[in-house]
Scaffold this active site. Structure first.
Site, PDB file in Angstrom:
ATOM      1  N   GLU A 106     -14.680  -4.601   2.819  1.00  0.00           N
ATOM      2  CA  GLU A 106     -16.084  -4.675   2.365  1.00  0.00           C
ATOM      3  C   GLU A 106     -16.223  -4.061   0.972  1.00  0.00           C
ATOM      4  OE1 GLU A 106     -17.424  -2.664   6.004  1.00  0.00           O
ATOM      5  OE2 GLU A 106     -18.975  -4.193   6.172  1.00  0.00           O
ATOM      6  N   GLU A 126     -13.495  -4.879  13.117  1.00  0.00           N
ATOM      7  CA  GLU A 126     -14.412  -3.955  13.799  1.00  0.00           C
ATOM      8  C   GLU A 126     -14.755  -4.356  15.225  1.00  0.00           C
ATOM      9  OE1 GLU A 126     -14.559  -4.664  10.649  1.00  0.00           O
ATOM     10  OE2 GLU A 126     -15.222  -2.933   9.480  1.00  0.00           O
TER      11      GLU A 126
HETATM   12  N1  COA Z   1      -8.769   5.314  10.523  1.00  0.00           N
HETATM   13  C1  COA Z   1      -8.036   6.385  10.868  1.00  0.00           C
HETATM   14  N2  COA Z   1      -6.761   6.319  11.262  1.00  0.00           N
HETATM   15  C2  COA Z   1      -6.213   5.099  11.325  1.00  0.00           C
HETATM   16  C3  COA Z   1      -6.910   3.931  10.999  1.00  0.00           C
HETATM   17  C4  COA Z   1      -8.245   4.069  10.574  1.00  0.00           C
HETATM   18  N3  COA Z   1      -8.977   3.026  10.230  1.00  0.00           N
HETATM   19  N4  COA Z   1      -6.105   2.882  11.180  1.00  0.00           N
HETATM   20  C5  COA Z   1      -4.939   3.376  11.607  1.00  0.00           C
HETATM   21  N5  COA Z   1      -4.997   4.714  11.685  1.00  0.00           N
HETATM   22  C6  COA Z   1      -3.932   5.634  12.078  1.00  0.00           C
HETATM   23  C7  COA Z   1      -3.433   5.367  13.478  1.00  0.00           C
HETATM   24  O1  COA Z   1      -4.258   5.996  14.433  1.00  0.00           O
HETATM   25  C8  COA Z   1      -2.060   5.957  13.419  1.00  0.00           C
HETATM   26  O2  COA Z   1      -2.189   7.343  13.525  1.00  0.00           O
HETATM   27  P1  COA Z   1      -1.196   8.189  14.452  1.00  0.00           P
HETATM   28  O3  COA Z   1       0.156   7.988  13.850  1.00  0.00           O
HETATM   29  O4  COA Z   1      -1.717   9.573  14.355  1.00  0.00           O
HETATM   30  O5  COA Z   1      -1.321   7.583  15.809  1.00  0.00           O
HETATM   31  C9  COA Z   1      -1.612   5.660  11.993  1.00  0.00           C
HETATM   32  O6  COA Z   1      -2.813   5.402  11.251  1.00  0.00           O
HETATM   33  C10 COA Z   1      -0.747   4.434  11.886  1.00  0.00           C
HETATM   34  O7  COA Z   1      -1.404   3.370  12.563  1.00  0.00           O
HETATM   35  P2  COA Z   1      -0.622   2.431  13.570  1.00  0.00           P
HETATM   36  O8  COA Z   1      -1.609   1.554  14.213  1.00  0.00           O
HETATM   37  O9  COA Z   1       0.250   3.248  14.432  1.00  0.00           O
HETATM   38  O10 COA Z   1       0.300   1.648  12.562  1.00  0.00           O
HETATM   39  P3  COA Z   1       0.510   0.101  12.416  1.00  0.00           P
HETATM   40  O11 COA Z   1       1.349  -0.041  11.208  1.00  0.00           O
HETATM   41  O12 COA Z   1       0.965  -0.488  13.695  1.00  0.00           O
HETATM   42  O13 COA Z   1      -0.923  -0.538  12.146  1.00  0.00           O
HETATM   43  C11 COA Z   1      -3.070  -0.818  11.121  1.00  0.00           C
HETATM   44  C12 COA Z   1      -1.673  -0.147  11.042  1.00  0.00           C
HETATM   45  C13 COA Z   1      -3.909  -0.214  10.027  1.00  0.00           C
HETATM   46  C14 COA Z   1      -2.912  -2.323  10.948  1.00  0.00           C
HETATM   47  C15 COA Z   1      -3.706  -0.557  12.509  1.00  0.00           C
HETATM   48  O14 COA Z   1      -3.665   0.835  12.757  1.00  0.00           O
HETATM   49  C16 COA Z   1      -5.134  -0.992  12.624  1.00  0.00           C
HETATM   50  O15 COA Z   1      -5.408  -2.144  12.915  1.00  0.00           O
HETATM   51  N6  COA Z   1      -6.055  -0.045  12.432  1.00  0.00           N
HETATM   52  C17 COA Z   1      -7.466  -0.304  12.673  1.00  0.00           C
HETATM   53  C18 COA Z   1      -8.137  -0.735  11.433  1.00  0.00           C
HETATM   54  C19 COA Z   1      -9.608  -0.930  11.678  1.00  0.00           C
HETATM   55  O16 COA Z   1     -10.059  -1.318  12.730  1.00  0.00           O
HETATM   56  N7  COA Z   1     -10.377  -0.675  10.640  1.00  0.00           N
HETATM   57  C20 COA Z   1     -11.791  -0.802  10.699  1.00  0.00           C
HETATM   58  C21 COA Z   1     -12.362   0.489  11.098  1.00  0.00           C
HETATM   59  S1  COA Z   1     -14.100   0.392  11.137  1.00  0.00           S
END
Ligand code: COA
Length: 694
Positions: A106, A126
């Site tokens: 965004e 989301e």
């Molecule tokens: N905020 C805070 N922490 C986040 C995060 C976010 N938006 N997205 C990922 N993390 C953290 C995870 O909790 C993890 O932390 P940990 O090691 O303490 O468990 C770390 O970042 C790595 O994430 P992980 O999911 O294990 O790695 P990945 O490489 O498999 O995937 C992403 C990375 C970013 C693709 C995946 O974490 C994801 O889809 N995150 C959600 C993003 C999201 O929904 N954003 C919108 C929020 S409103």
């Protein structure tokens, strides 16, 4: 290190989001971005701004770890940063490498232009967290790709590649050196050679709209939502983006997002997000434990399951050899794999090129010597112990030292399989769910002798394969199927008492399950279910009973979907209740001396789902599951339990563990002692505690 770094050169300020590992927009990041944008506005030497990320991520969006805490409510919000960008009389170009998700995207969409590297991955995920993009994301995306595609993007949480984003005008350029390209773009804007139309000023593709659009989108979202609120809210905002002026639509976007944030579903789904990540961690492994690298794999058995597992490896880029006893069997298996890939291409879930590359990674052999050098072999043959043991003897004889010997058994004793090898430490369960190339769950089962290295290897493998790995202990049915028998068993007990077939399935489906328990029996095969019943009957402790209904159906020649009649009769995809089944069930009730009565939907829901929670508590008690949240991960990914209810254990805590305990007491009286409350559950109820104190 600062959360947003500032580097200034030749009139251009490069502002870098720096919050490893994923660039979440924490309060510190938002504050420092706000300060950097303000500074760029005030400093006359700054003529343009490049906004970028670091550590291979632009930004993963809102800080999930701060959700439902006060930090998230402190300004500046993403919308404040967007307003700063809009009011800056200087071009701001986003340079995106890696992920730009949610609030990160965004923010990028509020910039004047966007450059991505070929590694960029864009998404508005989301809805997976039970909420909506709140900083105009729904409206922005509708202006970029139109209402229908925006709904699909949001509901699926799909990730777009740089190429796709370029084709849709979401990014303006794809360049390996995004920073250099962003700088060139900024200079082009300054020179007047390039003019960007802000995303929200672009006309929504497809206008003018059918007045029925809002209803159509809403219905489409509701069909897919299975009770989740966010998809329906997304449809409403998309419709608003088509019908209202931009300011009103953006305000409505913010309002609907605000209503979902803090809702029970958002809390459940945020809990669930953390649960999946927690499940990857195995407590108690020695610190020096390193997973073995898996560069080559073998799968024994080229049936539906084996073929599916081979596809999983191949899709993840790992060459895999299928082993079967005859060339005929192999040819059949390879044929099914080829057809599956063709279907994926036809459905558009895979490109022809990717499918061809994956297929080329799968080879077949009838000779065990040919797989001597694989790093892992996964056995996926019939559920017969002596067959599996003979295969493990052969694997033990040929595989190189240190290879992992895995079994895909869904119920057999891992220790008994390991015992026939000279290396039980390398033997472990990796239970995939059918169809293996689609279902996300990988239930890894630790045998008594499985080494920490074997455990670490299959857990890391799960992630590499794009699966959701969970570690289970070795017991009958492991985490998931052990609980399933209570869910399906109680469905049949309720039939005996007078509940309707359709009513039970309707209640389960309205709860959010993809299919009710009786329809599932038909899908899996009534005969298959009866075999399991009969096997279990031999081991049931005295006083425990099982319902004879499925056996009756089988005796009537009703095998389930495979012959068009089981609990239901099938006409195409339609399920119809047959009078002969209703009569057969009534006859069972009469024989058992049960007075039939009406059921409320509430009672059915409680009696279907509470026994899951009780058995889950028993698994925690005996160590089959490491955490309550692991059980939720198994049920969401393996059985379709609705994420917006968090999983059975989370749900149980929400409805109250005391009620779950009371249900177990009453079912034990009716069905037998094995339905009785778990000691852990009783303790938690006594002490007024939850799973966190288990
Ligand atoms: N905020 C805070 N922490 C986040 C995060 C976010 N938006 N997205 C990922 N993390 C953290 C995870 O909790 C993890 O932390 P940990 O090691 O303490 O468990 C770390 O970042 C790595 O994430 P992980 O999911 O294990 O790695 P990945 O490489 O498999 O995937 C992403 C990375 C970013 C693709 C995946 O974490 C994801 O889809 N995150 C959600 C993003 C999201 O929904 N954003 C919108 C929020 S409103």
């Amino acid at each position: 290190m600062a959360a947003a770094d500032w580097v200034f050169k030749d009139g251009i300020a490069v502002v870098t989001i720096s919050n490893p590992p994923v660039g979440a927009l924490s309060l510190a990041v938002r504050r420092e971005l706000g300060e950097a944008l303000a500074r760029a506005g005030q400093d006359d030497a700054v003529r343009a701004v490049i906004l970028t990320g670091s550590h291979g991520a632009f930004s993963a969006g809102g800080d999930i770890k701060a959700f439902n805490s006060t930090d998230i409510e402190v300004r500046p919000y993403v919308k404040d940063l967007q307003a700063q960008i809009a009011s800056l009389a200087k071009p701001v170009i986003a340079a995106i490498d890696g992920i730009a998700l949610g609030g990160g995207l965004e923010l990028a969409l509020a910039c004047h232009g966007r450059v991505a590297t070929p590694r960029a991955r864009l998404s508005l995920p989301e809805l997976k967290l039970g909420m909506l993009p709140g900083a105009a994301g729904v409206v922005q995306m509708t202006h970029l790709i139109g209402p229908e595609r925006t709904l699909d993007l949001l509901v699926s949480g799909r990730v777009m590649s740089a190429e796709e984003a370029l084709a849709d005008g979401i990014v303006d350029m794809v360049e390996e050196d995004a920073l250099a390209a962003a700088e060139a773009l900024a200079r082009a804007v300054l020179d007047g050679g390039r003019v960007f139309v802000p995303v929200l000023d672009r006309p929504v593709p497809g206008a003018p709209f059918d007045p029925a659009l809002a209803d159509m989108l809403r219905q489409q979202a509701a069909r897919k939502a299975r009770g989740a609120e966010a998809p329906v809210a997304a449809a409403e905002v998309i419709a608003a983006a088509c019908a209202m002026d931009v300011t009103a639509a953006v305000a409505f976007n913010e309002q609907r997002a605000g209503q979902l944030y803090g809702s029970p579903q958002q809390r459940a789904q945020t809990y669930y997000f953390k649960a999946e990540r927690a499940a990857r961690r195995v407590p108690g492994l020695p610190e020096a434990t390193r997973p073995a690298g898996i560069a080559k794999a073998a799968v024994i058995g080229s049936g539906t399951m084996g073929g599916g597992i081979a596809m999983v490896f191949a899709n993840a880029g790992i060459p895999v050899t299928l082993v079967d006893i005859s060339q005929d069997a192999l040819d059949r298996g390879m044929g099914i794999i080829a057809r599956n890939y063709d279907t994926s291409v036809k459905r558009g879930s895979m490109t022809q090129e990717k499918a061809d590359m994956a297929r080329a990674r799968i080879s077949g052999t009838t000779d065990y010597e040919a797989i001597a050098d694989v790093d892992i072999a996964v056995e996926a043959v019939f559920e017969k112990m002596d067959l599996k043991q003979s295969i493990f003897r052969r694997l033990d004889a040929v595989l190189k030292p240190g290879a992992i010997l895995a079994t895909n058994t869904s119920s057999l004793d891992i220790d008994a399989i390991a015992a026939v090898t000279g290396r039980p430490q390398d033997v472990i369960g990796v239970h995939f769910f059918s169809p293996a190339n689609i279902m996300k769950l990988q239930e890894n089962v630790r045998g008594t002798a499985s080494s920490p290295r074997s455990v670490a290897t299959v857990m890391a493998l799960g992630k590499a394969l794009g699966k959701v790995p969970v570690l289970a202990g070795n017991c009958d049915g492991f985490i998931g199927n052990r609980m399933l028998q209570y869910y399906q068993g109680e469905a049949e007990f309720m039939l005996e008492q007078g509940a309707g077939i359709e009513q039970i399935d309707r209640v389960a489906e309205r709860f959010g399950m993809p299919m009710g328990p009786l329809a599932i029996c038909d899908l899996a095969g009534v005969d298959v279910g009866v075999l399991i019943y009969q096997d279990r009957a031999k081991r049931l402790a005295p006083g425990n009973r099982q319902s004879p209904i499925a056996e009756r159906l089988l005796a009537m020649g009703r095998l389930g979907q495979k012959n068009g009649k089981g609990f239901y009769r099938y006409e195409g995809r339609e399920r119809i209740v047959d009078q002969e089944v209703v009569d057969a069930i009534a006859a069972v009730s009469a024989e058992l001396g049960i007075t039939r009565r009406d059921f409320t939907d509430e009672e059915i829901e409680a009696r279907l789902f509470m026994p899951l929670v009780n058995e889950g508590a028993k698994e925690l008690e005996d160590g089959t599951a490491l955490r309550a949240s692991d059980i939720d991960v198994v049920w969401v990914n393996g059985y379709g339990f609705p994420t917006h209810k968090g999983g059975p254990m989370y749900w149980g805590e929400q409805v109250g563990l005391e009620k779950v305990r009371d249900m177990a007491l009453s079912l034990a009286e009716r069905n037998g002692p094995r339905w009785g409350p778990s000691a852990l559950l009783e303790r938690l109820v006594r002490e007024g505690k939850g799973w966190a104190d288990a």
